[in-house]
Design a protein around this motif. Structure first.
Motif, mmCIF file in Angstrom:
data_model
loop_
_atom_site.group_PDB
_atom_site.id
_atom_site.type_symbol
_atom_site.label_atom_id
_atom_site.label_comp_id
_atom_site.label_asym_id
_atom_site.label_seq_id
_atom_site.Cartn_x
_atom_site.Cartn_y
_atom_site.Cartn_z
ATOM 1 N N VAL A 108 0.845 -1.197 0.000
ATOM 2 C CA VAL A 108 0.000 0.000 0.000
ATOM 3 C C VAL A 108 0.878 1.244 0.000
ATOM 4 C CG1 VAL A 108 -1.717 1.289 1.307
ATOM 5 C CG2 VAL A 108 -1.882 -1.197 1.150
ATOM 6 N N LEU A 109 1.920 1.231 0.833
ATOM 7 C CA LEU A 109 2.816 2.388 0.896
ATOM 8 C C LEU A 109 3.526 2.612 -0.427
ATOM 9 C CD1 LEU A 109 4.461 2.018 4.406
ATOM 10 C CD2 LEU A 109 3.013 3.879 3.622
ATOM 11 N N VAL A 110 3.963 1.513 -1.049
ATOM 12 C CA VAL A 110 4.689 1.631 -2.316
ATOM 13 C C VAL A 110 3.769 2.211 -3.390
ATOM 14 C CG1 VAL A 110 5.795 0.335 -4.175
ATOM 15 C CG2 VAL A 110 6.339 -0.212 -1.805
ATOM 16 N N LEU A 111 2.558 1.635 -3.499
ATOM 17 C CA LEU A 111 1.613 2.115 -4.522
ATOM 18 C C LEU A 111 1.221 3.560 -4.266
ATOM 19 C CD1 LEU A 111 -0.684 -1.009 -4.945
ATOM 20 C CD2 LEU A 111 1.047 -0.131 -6.545
ATOM 21 N N PHE A 112 0.871 3.855 -3.017
ATOM 22 C CA PHE A 112 0.445 5.209 -2.667
ATOM 23 C C PHE A 112 1.598 6.192 -2.844
ATOM 24 C CE2 PHE A 112 -0.065 8.563 0.571
ATOM 25 C CZ PHE A 112 -1.228 9.145 0.079
ATOM 26 N N GLY A 113 2.786 5.791 -2.380
ATOM 27 C CA GLY A 113 3.945 6.682 -2.467
ATOM 28 C C GLY A 113 4.291 7.009 -3.896
ATOM 29 N N PHE A 114 4.250 5.988 -4.763
ATOM 30 C CA PHE A 114 4.675 6.234 -6.142
ATOM 31 C C PHE A 114 3.555 6.846 -6.986
ATOM 32 C CE2 PHE A 114 5.638 4.953 -10.560
ATOM 33 C CZ PHE A 114 6.788 5.713 -10.699
ATOM 34 N N TYR A 115 2.408 6.150 -7.035
ATOM 35 C CA TYR A 115 1.325 6.653 -7.904
ATOM 36 C C TYR A 115 0.569 7.797 -7.249
ATOM 37 C CZ TYR A 115 2.364 2.555 -10.668
ATOM 38 O OH TYR A 115 3.010 1.629 -11.424
ATOM 39 N N GLY A 122 5.095 15.187 -9.688
ATOM 40 C CA GLY A 122 5.950 15.166 -10.877
ATOM 41 C C GLY A 122 7.327 14.588 -10.636
ATOM 42 N N TRP A 123 7.428 13.678 -9.658
ATOM 43 C CA TRP A 123 8.729 13.044 -9.386
ATOM 44 C C TRP A 123 8.688 11.650 -9.978
ATOM 45 C CZ3 TRP A 123 10.818 11.496 -3.876
ATOM 46 C CH2 TRP A 123 12.187 11.204 -3.981
ATOM 47 N N HIS A 124 9.471 11.419 -11.040
ATOM 48 C CA HIS A 124 9.333 10.164 -11.769
ATOM 49 C C HIS A 124 10.519 9.222 -11.622
ATOM 50 C CE1 HIS A 124 5.621 11.577 -13.383
ATOM 51 N NE2 HIS A 124 6.206 12.676 -13.841
ATOM 52 N N ASP A 125 11.475 9.594 -10.739
ATOM 53 C CA ASP A 125 12.627 8.714 -10.521
ATOM 54 C C ASP A 125 12.200 7.529 -9.651
ATOM 55 O OD1 ASP A 125 14.943 7.461 -9.796
ATOM 56 O OD2 ASP A 125 16.080 9.316 -9.495
ATOM 57 N N ARG A 126 11.875 6.400 -10.321
ATOM 58 C CA ARG A 126 11.316 5.245 -9.609
ATOM 59 C C ARG A 126 12.236 4.758 -8.493
ATOM 60 N NH1 ARG A 126 7.273 2.670 -12.833
ATOM 61 N NH2 ARG A 126 6.968 4.009 -14.630
ATOM 62 N N VAL A 127 13.532 4.649 -8.825
ATOM 63 C CA VAL A 127 14.478 4.089 -7.850
ATOM 64 C C VAL A 127 14.543 4.976 -6.602
ATOM 65 C CG1 VAL A 127 16.880 3.444 -7.441
ATOM 66 C CG2 VAL A 127 15.805 2.922 -9.627
ATOM 67 N N ALA A 128 14.634 6.288 -6.818
ATOM 68 C CA ALA A 128 14.724 7.201 -5.676
ATOM 69 C C ALA A 128 13.455 7.122 -4.831
ATOM 70 C CB ALA A 128 14.954 8.629 -6.160
ATOM 71 N N LEU A 134 10.906 2.719 1.032
ATOM 72 C CA LEU A 134 11.472 1.647 1.870
ATOM 73 C C LEU A 134 12.085 2.221 3.144
ATOM 74 C CD1 LEU A 134 13.473 -1.061 -0.111
ATOM 75 C CD2 LEU A 134 11.500 -1.361 1.371
ATOM 76 N N SER A 135 12.797 3.346 3.013
ATOM 77 C CA SER A 135 13.429 3.972 4.170
ATOM 78 C C SER A 135 12.386 4.415 5.177
ATOM 79 C CB SER A 135 14.261 5.186 3.756
ATOM 80 O OG SER A 135 15.233 4.817 2.828
ATOM 81 N N LEU A 136 11.300 5.022 4.672
ATOM 82 C CA LEU A 136 10.236 5.483 5.574
ATOM 83 C C LEU A 136 9.583 4.291 6.270
ATOM 84 C CD1 LEU A 136 8.567 8.270 3.427
ATOM 85 C CD2 LEU A 136 9.642 8.566 5.659
ATOM 86 N N PHE A 137 9.380 3.213 5.507
ATOM 87 C CA PHE A 137 8.748 2.017 6.057
ATOM 88 C C PHE A 137 9.621 1.416 7.151
ATOM 89 C CE2 PHE A 137 8.211 -2.671 5.822
ATOM 90 C CZ PHE A 137 6.891 -2.743 6.223
ATOM 91 N N SER A 138 10.864 1.141 6.798
ATOM 92 C CA SER A 138 11.763 0.487 7.739
ATOM 93 C C SER A 138 12.158 1.430 8.882
ATOM 94 C CB SER A 138 12.992 0.012 6.963
ATOM 95 O OG SER A 138 13.991 -0.385 7.806
ATOM 96 N N TYR A 203 9.149 -4.188 -7.244
ATOM 97 C CA TYR A 203 8.941 -4.703 -8.598
ATOM 98 C C TYR A 203 7.608 -4.212 -9.170
ATOM 99 C CZ TYR A 203 6.200 -8.681 -10.469
ATOM 100 O OH TYR A 203 5.294 -9.476 -11.082
ATOM 101 N N ILE A 204 6.623 -3.970 -8.292
ATOM 102 C CA ILE A 204 5.307 -3.548 -8.798
ATOM 103 C C ILE A 204 5.311 -2.122 -9.335
ATOM 104 C CG2 ILE A 204 3.903 -5.122 -7.403
ATOM 105 C CD1 ILE A 204 3.401 -2.765 -5.516
ATOM 106 N N ILE A 205 6.329 -1.309 -8.998
ATOM 107 C CA ILE A 205 6.375 0.005 -9.651
ATOM 108 C C ILE A 205 7.469 0.030 -10.726
ATOM 109 C CG2 ILE A 205 5.315 1.345 -7.782
ATOM 110 C CD1 ILE A 205 8.206 2.198 -6.976
#
Lengths: 257, 243
Positions: A108-115, A122-128, A134-138, A203-205
């Motif tokens: 949920v965090l990954v999907l919400f954070g990215f999409y 307008g931040w499209h750097d997927r890796v960053a 991940l940093s916020l989660f952990s 991998y999902i993003i």
């Protein structure tokens, strides 16, 4: 016979028994695998030609995990201090962050954070974005570890530090943090192992890490088994040593205190 | 050494531990505080150590008013040595490193000189063979002796001890009290909270009875134990000296 196979605190099993059991189990489970898979056509040669894809994915997973470990240590440390702050807005913000992150699944965090967030601004750097999520989660979990570590340093230690005239900053530096570090190293190693595993969700993003690499190889070669076995081996190759190291640290800590 | 207390009060929650204490205590070297548990001995010592501030009133040491503000209190603490009942030492540091810490980081003494002074004081307390051990590897008596060494290494103006032997068995108690008694010959004045009546009688110059949130009475060790003035003190001494 069953006595030979039992390991209880009063009568521990012999070394011979342990080695025998492991050998028999490995043979038996391998046998099951061989039986189940004979008849299927293994396609290892084709998958082998994709080794560079695996290698790059493995490097990406390592890089992302290490970066997220550094990030989550920083975020976790700051959140732990904020959580202990006597300034209420800071303390409540830290509680809100820690509890909401710990209450949400990583997907949920990954999907919400990215999409939801990164795309919107307008931040499209997927890796960053992936590393940040991940940093916020952990970080929320590490914050709780550090907080528990600080709480475990007894009142008498703070008193003693006061008594010899250390400033609050020096007290953290020379008295509290060294004790916290020893205390939290084993769970921190465990957390790093979790980070490596959790990074597979990126991998999902569409981040090209290890799991993404394996599924790419799978769709290119139509050999699911031969793509996902190396995937599992690659993860175990990283997580098993860390898990053993973490256990070793735990036993050393018990011995010393 | 002269300690003056003027209308000193301290409460924790609704419990008033010290109630308008006014007293002047003058002694050449050692002052012992005795009295029942919960009577305010430790609270008084913590105030004297600048670890805590009174809710009202003021304390003077040799004419100097103890500060109330945090940083000034920290500076004041660098000039007194404080030894608690137990757990004084930092468990992650060796005896030597524990002793060096205040010298090097609080008093800014260079590392080499700190090492020398710390080693010298551990030698004085016959601890040199233990100087590289962590506290967990030391006996209770050794730990308290290291704690005393650490509090003295900075040459404080005053040494405060809060029941330094209460957590020790009789043999270790003797080992620590020997060190305290030896400090009479050289070194700073000592204020100590103790349950060791024999020690207070033999080694203290002045004994003060702290009970019920105040200083009941005080006097030179000899007369104090021979001729207690107040009923409450007589009863206390009768009970603790019974066995």
């Amino acid at each position: 016979m069953t006595a030979f196979l039992r390991d209880t605190p009063g009568t521990p099993a012999s070394k011979v028994a342990k080695v025998c059991v492991i050998a028999v189990l490995v043979l038996a489970y391998s046998g099951v695998c061989v039986l189940a898979l004979t008849g299927t056509t293994a396609n290892w040669a084709t998958v082998w030609s994709y080794r560079a894809t695996f290698w790059n994915g493995w490097l990406a997973t390592m890089g992302i995990s290490l970066a997220a470990l550094a990030g989550s240590l920083l975020i976790g440390g700051l959140a732990a201090l904020a959580r202990r702050s006597d300034f209420l807005p800071l303390r409540y913000s830290a509680i809100a962050y820690i509890e909401s992150v710990r209450g949400l699944p990583l997907v949920v965090l990954v999907l919400f954070g990215f999409y939801g967030v990164a795309n919107a601004i307008g931040w499209h750097d997927r890796v960053a974005v992936g590393i940040l999520v991940l940093s916020l989660f952990s970080g929320a979990y590490i914050a709780e570890m550090i907080r528990a570590g600080i709480d475990s340093v007894g009142r008498s230690q703070w008193d003693s530090a006061d008594a010899i005239g250390l400033s609050p900053w020096q007290t953290y530096c020379y008295v509290v943090l060294p004790q916290v570090a020893r205390q939290i190293l084993p769970p921190l190693a465990g957390q790093f192992s979790s980070l490596i595993k959790d990074s597979s969700l990126l991998y999902i993003i569409g981040i090209h890490e290890l799991t993404f690499a394996a599924s790419q190889v799978n769709s290119a070669t139509y050999s699911t088994f031969e793509s996902f076995v190396p995937l599992g081996v690659c993860y175990l190759f990283l997580t098993l040593p860390i898990s053993l190291w973490s256990k070793h640290l735990e036993s050393r800590l018990r011995y010393e205190t | 050494m002269k300690i003056e207390l003027a209308n000193v009060s301290r409460s924790f929650g609704c419990h008033r531990v010290l109630n308008n204490v006014t007293a002047t205590l003058e002694f050449p070297h050692t002052l012992a505080w005795i009295g029942p548990s919960g009577g305010g001995k430790s609270t008084l010592l913590r105030l004297l150590a600048s670890l805590d501030v009174p809710d009202s009133g003021e304390i003077r040491c040799n004419g100097q008013v103890l500060p109330r503000e945090a940083e000034a209190r920290r500076l004041q603490r660098t000039r007194v040595g404080i030894v608690f009942q137990a757990f004084n030492l930092f468990p992650h540091l060796s005896a030597l490193e524990n002793t060096i810490l205040p010298l090097q980081h609080v008093h800014g003494v260079p590392r080499a000189e700190s090492l020398e002074r710390a080693a010298a004081i551990l030698r004085r307390f016959q601890l040199e063979s233990h100087s590289h051990k962590k506290p967990a590897a030391l006996s209770g008596g050794q730990r308290q002796r290291v704690a005393i060494a650490r509090s003295l290494v900075t040459s404080p103006d005053l040494l405060l001890m809060d029941e330094p032997t209460s957590a020790l068995d009789p043999e270790m108690t003797a080992e620590v009290l020997d060190v305290v008694a030896e400090l009479r010959q050289s070194g700073a004045p000592i204020v100590l909270v103790t349950h060791e009546m024999g020690f207070a009688r033999r080694s203290a110059d002045l004994v003060a009875f702290v009970a019920g949130g105040g200083i009941g009475e005080s006097g030179p060790a000899e007369t104090f134990f021979e001729f207690p003035q107040t009923d409450i003190c007589r009863r206390f001494l009768g009970r603790v000296l019974k066995y």
